[in-house]
Design an enzyme around this catalytic site. Structure first.
Site, PDB file in Angstrom:
ATOM      1  N   PRO A 100       0.780  -1.233   0.028  1.00 43.45           N
ATOM      2  CA  PRO A 100      -0.154  -0.094   0.019  1.00 43.45           C
ATOM      3  C   PRO A 100       0.883   1.245  -0.100  1.00 43.45           C
ATOM      4  O   PRO A 100       2.105   1.299   0.171  1.00 43.45           O
ATOM      5  CB  PRO A 100      -0.918  -0.129   1.359  1.00 43.45           C
ATOM      6  N   CYS A 101       0.209   2.351  -0.206  1.00 46.78           N
ATOM      7  CA  CYS A 101       0.858   3.864  -0.031  1.00 46.78           C
ATOM      8  C   CYS A 101       1.450   3.807   1.122  1.00 46.78           C
ATOM      9  O   CYS A 101       1.277   3.452   2.183  1.00 46.78           O
ATOM     10  CB  CYS A 101      -0.124   4.582  -0.179  1.00 46.78           C
ATOM     11  N   PRO A 102       2.748   4.392   1.330  1.00 52.68           N
ATOM     12  CA  PRO A 102       3.480   5.045   0.020  1.00 52.68           C
ATOM     13  C   PRO A 102       4.675   4.003  -0.743  1.00 52.68           C
ATOM     14  O   PRO A 102       5.280   4.738  -1.393  1.00 52.68           O
ATOM     15  CB  PRO A 102       4.325   6.263   0.861  1.00 52.68           C
ATOM     16  N   MET A 103       4.237   3.017  -0.283  1.00 52.12           N
ATOM     17  CA  MET A 103       5.714   1.994  -0.689  1.00 52.12           C
ATOM     18  C   MET A 103       5.991   1.862  -2.357  1.00 52.12           C
ATOM     19  O   MET A 103       6.905   1.856  -2.814  1.00 52.12           O
ATOM     20  CB  MET A 103       5.475   0.583  -0.118  1.00 52.12           C
TER      21      MET A 103
END
Lengths: 174, 80
Positions: B17-20
């Site tokens: 998920p965000c921000p990966m």
């Protein structure tokens, strides 16, 4: 008048850098997570990033493994009552005596959302600079020796943060 | 790999998920030379908006976006 405004604008926009300055005022898990997601995201976009930790944000940067002595009564009290590092933070809402926070943490794990410990390591890896408010530390009785080892750490006051904020394109207060 | 495009590196960012996805791709793109192409696979629906924004800001170019089921494939050319 218009000319004056134009000049002021010019002066303002000149020297603006592709930089984000975040003021991390909160000491809640949810808000800290938002602060780190935005900081690492900005670093990924090629921005120079500064996180300025002040007031309730200051204890996030305490190292849970470090112990320091020589504190006065108030310092000891703040030390015991405030979280010792990012792993000890609670949700700002629905904490429910720790149950809500535990549930949120297990949900984060399940959904692969990076933990705050991971985010802090990631921030270090991405050259995010961390500033710690010296006044907040003094107020809460924190000593430099009990703060985390971080590659780009500066103990400072409001002027240093403002100098960075003045020539940055984006500023956040969290 | 797409038939009409030479891909120099493939990144599996599925399940992140965000921000990966954006964090990883910003690092991963440095492993190829300017002018080379990376193919990144994500399952984060937010990346449909995030990858183009990241590319515009960082000065790279998204050549193509493919979506099959939950998997989104981005073909990104390193330009800087």
């Amino acid at each position: 008048m218009k000319e004056k405004e134009g000049k002021a604008m010019e002066k303002h926009s000149a020297g603006q850098e592709n930089k984000l300055v975040e003021i991390v005022f909160s000491g809640d898990l949810d808000k800290a997570l938002a602060a780190f997601v935005i900081a690492t995201g900005a670093a990924a976009m090629g921005m120079d990033v500064v996180m300025f930790f002040t007031f309730w944000g200051t204890p996030l940067l305490r190292d849970k493994k470090k112990k320091v002595g020589g504190k006065d009564l108030m310092g000891k009290m703040f030390g015991a009552m405030l979280p010792k590092g990012v792993s000890k933070l609670k949700l700002s809402k629905m904490n429910m005596g720790g149950m809500g926070t535990a549930m949120m943490k297990s949900l984060m794990k399940k959904k692969n959302v990076a933990s705050l410990e991971d985010m802090l390591a990631l921030a270090a890896e991405m050259d995010v600079r961390i500033f710690i408010c010296e006044m907040s530390m003094d107020l809460m009785g924190f000593k430099r020796e009990e703060m985390i080892d971080y590659p780009n750490l500066t103990f400072c006051g409001v002027a240093k943060m403002l100098e960075e904020a003045q020539n940055s394109k984006v500023q956040f207060f969290i | 790999m797409s038939a009409d495009m030479k891909v120099d590196k493939v990144m599996d960012l599925k399940g992140m998920p965000c921000p990966m996805p954006v964090v990883k791709v910003s690092k991963g793109i440095k492993d190829v030379e300017v002018g080379q192409v990376i193919e990144a696979h994500t399952t984060d629906p937010g990346s449909l908006a995030d990858f183009p924004a990241w590319a515009r800001t960082s000065g790279n170019e998204i050549l193509k976006t493919d979506q099959t089921g939950d998997v989104i494939k981005f073909y990104i050319k390193r330009k800087v």
